[in-house]
Structure formats: C-alpha cells, structure tokens
Write a protein that holds these residues in place. Structure first.
Motif, PDB file in Angstrom:
ATOM      1  N   ARG A   1      -9.977  -0.918  29.602  1.00 23.07           N
ATOM      2  CA  ARG A   1      -9.898  -2.217  29.733  1.00 23.07           C
ATOM      3  C   ARG A   1     -11.094  -2.967  29.352  1.00 23.07           C
ATOM      4  O   ARG A   1     -12.281  -2.191  29.386  1.00 23.07           O
ATOM      5  CB  ARG A   1      -9.605  -2.141  31.530  1.00 23.07           C
ATOM      6  CG  ARG A   1     -10.793  -2.033  31.962  1.00 23.07           C
ATOM      7  CD  ARG A   1     -10.570  -2.289  33.787  1.00 23.07           C
ATOM      8  NE  ARG A   1     -11.723  -1.627  34.380  1.00 23.07           N
ATOM      9  CZ  ARG A   1     -11.703  -0.853  35.338  1.00 23.07           C
ATOM     10  NH1 ARG A   1     -10.464  -0.458  35.802  1.00 23.07           N
ATOM     11  NH2 ARG A   1     -12.712  -0.470  35.798  1.00 23.07           N
TER      12      ARG A   1
ATOM     13  N   ARG B   1      -3.224   6.551  33.692  1.00 15.37           N
ATOM     14  CA  ARG B   1      -4.332   5.914  34.443  1.00 15.37           C
ATOM     15  C   ARG B   1      -5.506   5.951  33.790  1.00 15.37           C
ATOM     16  O   ARG B   1      -6.561   4.929  33.517  1.00 15.37           O
ATOM     17  CB  ARG B   1      -4.289   6.344  36.055  1.00 15.37           C
ATOM     18  CG  ARG B   1      -4.997   5.248  36.819  1.00 15.37           C
ATOM     19  CD  ARG B   1      -3.974   5.023  37.989  1.00 15.37           C
ATOM     20  NE  ARG B   1      -3.893   6.223  38.914  1.00 15.37           N
ATOM     21  CZ  ARG B   1      -4.615   6.196  40.040  1.00 15.37           C
ATOM     22  NH1 ARG B   1      -5.789   5.234  40.151  1.00 15.37           N
ATOM     23  NH2 ARG B   1      -4.783   7.118  40.830  1.00 15.37           N
TER      24      ARG B   1
ATOM     25  N   ARG C   1     -11.711  -8.121  39.615  1.00 16.87           N
ATOM     26  CA  ARG C   1     -12.940  -7.572  39.576  1.00 16.87           C
ATOM     27  C   ARG C   1     -14.018  -8.668  40.107  1.00 16.87           C
ATOM     28  O   ARG C   1     -15.082  -8.248  40.925  1.00 16.87           O
ATOM     29  CB  ARG C   1     -13.364  -7.098  38.160  1.00 16.87           C
ATOM     30  CG  ARG C   1     -12.343  -6.095  37.596  1.00 16.87           C
ATOM     31  CD  ARG C   1     -13.059  -5.289  36.776  1.00 16.87           C
ATOM     32  NE  ARG C   1     -13.616  -4.274  37.080  1.00 16.87           N
ATOM     33  CZ  ARG C   1     -13.279  -3.291  37.690  1.00 16.87           C
ATOM     34  NH1 ARG C   1     -11.700  -3.046  37.531  1.00 16.87           N
ATOM     35  NH2 ARG C   1     -13.942  -2.056  38.497  1.00 16.87           N
TER      36      ARG C   1
ATOM     37  N   THR D   1     -14.860   2.208  46.691  1.00 16.61           N
ATOM     38  CA  THR D   1     -14.298   0.825  45.809  1.00 16.61           C
ATOM     39  C   THR D   1     -12.833   0.723  45.310  1.00 16.61           C
ATOM     40  O   THR D   1     -12.436  -0.110  45.620  1.00 16.61           O
ATOM     41  CB  THR D   1     -15.461   0.651  44.906  1.00 16.61           C
ATOM     42  OG1 THR D   1     -15.122   1.482  43.763  1.00 16.61           O
ATOM     43  CG2 THR D   1     -16.785   0.391  45.181  1.00 16.61           C
TER      44      THR D   1
ATOM     45  N   ARG E   1     -15.314   3.512  39.567  1.00 21.57           N
ATOM     46  CA  ARG E   1     -15.147   3.398  38.255  1.00 21.57           C
ATOM     47  C   ARG E   1     -16.483   2.838  37.721  1.00 21.57           C
ATOM     48  O   ARG E   1     -16.576   3.195  36.516  1.00 21.57           O
ATOM     49  CB  ARG E   1     -13.847   2.935  37.830  1.00 21.57           C
ATOM     50  CG  ARG E   1     -12.500   3.493  38.184  1.00 21.57           C
ATOM     51  CD  ARG E   1     -12.224   4.734  37.860  1.00 21.57           C
ATOM     52  NE  ARG E   1     -11.099   5.397  38.200  1.00 21.57           N
ATOM     53  CZ  ARG E   1     -10.506   5.623  39.301  1.00 21.57           C
ATOM     54  NH1 ARG E   1     -11.545   5.257  40.308  1.00 21.57           N
ATOM     55  NH2 ARG E   1      -9.292   5.995  39.325  1.00 21.57           N
ATOM     56  N   ASP E   2     -16.854   1.872  38.201  1.00 23.29           N
ATOM     57  CA  ASP E   2     -17.971   1.016  37.698  1.00 23.29           C
ATOM     58  C   ASP E   2     -19.238   0.731  38.612  1.00 23.29           C
ATOM     59  O   ASP E   2     -19.890  -0.182  38.465  1.00 23.29           O
ATOM     60  CB  ASP E   2     -17.301  -0.331  37.329  1.00 23.29           C
ATOM     61  CG  ASP E   2     -16.871  -1.318  38.520  1.00 23.29           C
ATOM     62  OD1 ASP E   2     -16.875  -0.656  39.549  1.00 23.29           O
ATOM     63  OD2 ASP E   2     -16.852  -2.493  38.363  1.00 23.29           O
TER      64      ASP E   2
ATOM     65  N   ARG F   1      -7.107  -0.889  45.769  1.00 23.83           N
ATOM     66  CA  ARG F   1      -5.682  -0.379  46.220  1.00 23.83           C
ATOM     67  C   ARG F   1      -5.275  -1.435  47.486  1.00 23.83           C
ATOM     68  O   ARG F   1      -4.059  -1.584  47.592  1.00 23.83           O
ATOM     69  CB  ARG F   1      -5.836   0.896  46.969  1.00 23.83           C
ATOM     70  CG  ARG F   1      -5.920   2.233  46.031  1.00 23.83           C
ATOM     71  CD  ARG F   1      -6.137   3.418  46.439  1.00 23.83           C
ATOM     72  NE  ARG F   1      -6.150   4.436  45.443  1.00 23.83           N
ATOM     73  CZ  ARG F   1      -5.117   5.204  45.075  1.00 23.83           C
ATOM     74  NH1 ARG F   1      -4.021   5.075  45.814  1.00 23.83           N
ATOM     75  NH2 ARG F   1      -5.363   6.258  44.083  1.00 23.83           N
TER      76      ARG F   1
ATOM     77  N   ASP G   1      -7.829   2.548  32.802  1.00 24.08           N
ATOM     78  CA  ASP G   1      -9.177   2.572  33.361  1.00 24.08           C
ATOM     79  C   ASP G   1     -10.403   2.482  32.464  1.00 24.08           C
ATOM     80  O   ASP G   1     -11.250   2.104  32.646  1.00 24.08           O
ATOM     81  CB  ASP G   1      -9.294   3.452  34.646  1.00 24.08           C
ATOM     82  CG  ASP G   1      -8.318   3.172  35.513  1.00 24.08           C
ATOM     83  OD1 ASP G   1      -7.628   2.377  35.785  1.00 24.08           O
ATOM     84  OD2 ASP G   1      -8.133   4.207  36.658  1.00 24.08           O
TER      85      ASP G   1
HETATM   86  O1   DC Z   1     -10.245   5.992  42.791  1.00 23.85           O
HETATM   87  P1   DC Z   1      -8.897   5.278  42.999  1.00 23.85           P
HETATM   88  O2   DC Z   1      -7.836   6.040  42.420  1.00 23.85           O
HETATM   89  O3   DC Z   1      -8.621   5.157  44.600  1.00 23.85           O
HETATM   90  O4   DC Z   1      -8.687   4.057  42.590  1.00 23.85           O
HETATM   91  C1   DC Z   1      -7.533   3.225  42.179  1.00 23.85           C
HETATM   92  C2   DC Z   1      -7.630   2.221  40.896  1.00 23.85           C
HETATM   93  O5   DC Z   1      -8.716   1.119  41.331  1.00 23.85           O
HETATM   94  C3   DC Z   1      -8.191   2.792  39.835  1.00 23.85           C
HETATM   95  O6   DC Z   1      -6.863   3.392  38.970  1.00 23.85           O
HETATM   96  C4   DC Z   1      -9.218   2.018  39.052  1.00 23.85           C
HETATM   97  C5   DC Z   1      -9.374   1.013  40.071  1.00 23.85           C
HETATM   98  N1   DC Z   1     -10.877   0.773  40.313  1.00 23.85           N
HETATM   99  C6   DC Z   1     -11.638   0.385  39.727  1.00 23.85           C
HETATM  100  O7   DC Z   1     -11.229  -0.445  38.732  1.00 23.85           O
HETATM  101  N2   DC Z   1     -12.894   0.312  39.782  1.00 23.85           N
HETATM  102  C7   DC Z   1     -13.580   0.858  40.933  1.00 23.85           C
HETATM  103  N3   DC Z   1     -15.069   0.733  41.021  1.00 23.85           N
HETATM  104  C8   DC Z   1     -12.702   1.698  41.776  1.00 23.85           C
HETATM  105  C9   DC Z   1     -11.267   1.590  41.420  1.00 23.85           C
END
Ligand code: DC
Length: 214
Positions: free
Chosen positions: A181, A174, A103, A33, A124-125, A38, A178
């Motif tokens: 927020r 970061r 989102r 995700t 992340r979520d 990205r 992350d």
């Molecule tokens: O895992 P990554 O470094 O490729 O993710 C890039 C950014 O995307 C991360 O800093 C926060 C966001 N992200 C998010 O908010 N929710 C997710 N499910 C995955 C990534």
C-alpha cells in the motif's frame, strides 16, 4: 526516546504474544495497533460500509470512540475484543488500513498513547510512521508457512471450518496488501533489529529482545 519499544512485522509473526510478555516483564503498557484497525473494520462491517468509501470512512472515524481497557478494546462502549479476532475482520482490517483517511484518523491516538511512555507498541508502521524516533525498534518475521500455522491454530478455535490451506492463501494476500500500500506500508528499515522467529520459542524471542534494549 528509550521507553517506547516498537515491534513491527507481518501477520502471524508472533508480535502480539511477544509484545505482551515483554511489556509485562518490563512493567510497560502494551499497545496493539492492529486492534485499532480491526475495531474500525468491525464497525465498518456493522454499518455495512464499503472499505474503499472514503467519505463514509471519514464520517465513521469522526463519530466512533475506540478505547482500550487493559487488554480489552471497546468500540462505542461495546467490548469487541473477541469479535475482532476472526479471519473475516482480519481481512477487512487490512483493506481499511490501506485507506489514508483511516491511517490519519488513528495516527494521533497511537502517538498520544505512546507519548505517555513506558510502552511496547506493535503493528506494521510503529517504527516507521508512529514512532520513527524510537531507539528500540524491532522487526519480527517468520516463514509464511510457520506464520500461517500459528494463525491457523488461533483461528480454528473460533472458526472450526477454517483450513490451513485457506490460512496460507489469506496470509499471502494480506502480506502483499500490507506491504504494497502507498500509505505507510509494512517495511523493514535498517534501524530495526531483525528477528526471524522461525523455530524460536516465544521465550527465546523475548530474551533476544531484552538483551538488545538500549
Ligand atoms: O496485526 P493484525 O493482524 O491485528 O492487524 C490487522 C491489520 O491492520 C493488518 O492486516 C494491517 C493493519 N495494520 C496496519 O496497517 N498498521 C498497523 N500499525 C497495524 C495493523
């Protein structure tokens, strides 16, 4: 819901590597995700849009086609798989991901892909907002130093001028954004199995997870 495995965690925790191997072993699909955020960041940069300009972000999402083709990711037909793996896009993706409109725009796509079943979904979520009903949720972590070291090894292949010190600073920034927020922040909940992968090999993490699947 047993055939959706969620793996959340901060940058450099090893989610990507572990999820890919796990998916291969189980014969499941793999959904990264973070690559979606990205991909949005890549287009935001290309169009020179400010990462907090809600209206422009909304329009951009309405007119952008993001597609996975195996492990490749395409934005409006362009393969951006390599271009999105820079430190700059990492930072920008974290900024745009804090915007609720982004989102919301990516939510249904993730949900739809996951609902097809037999999938390892990482981000992340994914266990809190995308598939809260999953019965196989994991939270992968490691110390900041270890995560920065892993990220640095990856980044220096593409960005030779990057330093470990800079990577530590970037990762801390970061992590803070992350996790703090308002809109579905990175969070470890009680229904997730926590793994601290510091000092563990990828194979050890994968078998730890395989042993705990219900
Ligand atoms: O895992 P990554 O470094 O490729 O993710 C890039 C950014 O995307 C991360 O800093 C926060 C966001 N992200 C998010 O908010 N929710 C997710 N499910 C995955 C990534």
């Amino acid at each position: 819901m047993k055939n959706v495995i969620t793996i959340d965690g901060p940058s450099g925790s090893g989610k990507g590597t572990v999820s890919k191997i796990l998916a291969r072993k189980l014969g499941y699909r793999y959904l990264d995700t973070g690559a979606l955020y990205r991909a949005v960041a890549w287009k935001v940069q290309k169009k020179n849009i400010s990462p907090d300009d809600e209206e422009s972000l909304g329009k951009l999402l309405d007119t952008t086609v993001i597609k996975f083709e195996g492990l490749k990711i395409l934005v409006d037909g362009t393969d951006v798989s390599a271009a999105i793996r820079t430190a700059e896009i990492g930072e920008l993706s974290s900024q745009v991901s804090a915007m609720p409109i982004v989102r919301k725009g990516l939510f249904s796509m993730q949900r739809k892909m996951g609902l097809e079943g037999n999938v390892v979904i990482e981000g992340r979520d994914t266990g809190t907002a995308i598939f809260p009903e999953s019965e196989n949720k994991f939270y992968l972590d490691a110390t900041t130093e270890e995560r920065a070291r892993r990220r640095y090894e990856e980044l220096k292949l593409r960005t030779p001028e990057i330093t470990l010190k800079q990577t530590v600073e970037d990762i801390k920034k970061r992590d803070r954004r992350d996790s703090s927020r308002a809109s579905s922040p990175l969070m470890r909940t009680d229904d997730m199995i926590h793994i601290d992968s510091t000092g563990m090999s990828v194979e050890q993490v994968v078998s730890f997870i395989l042993d705990r699947l219900t």
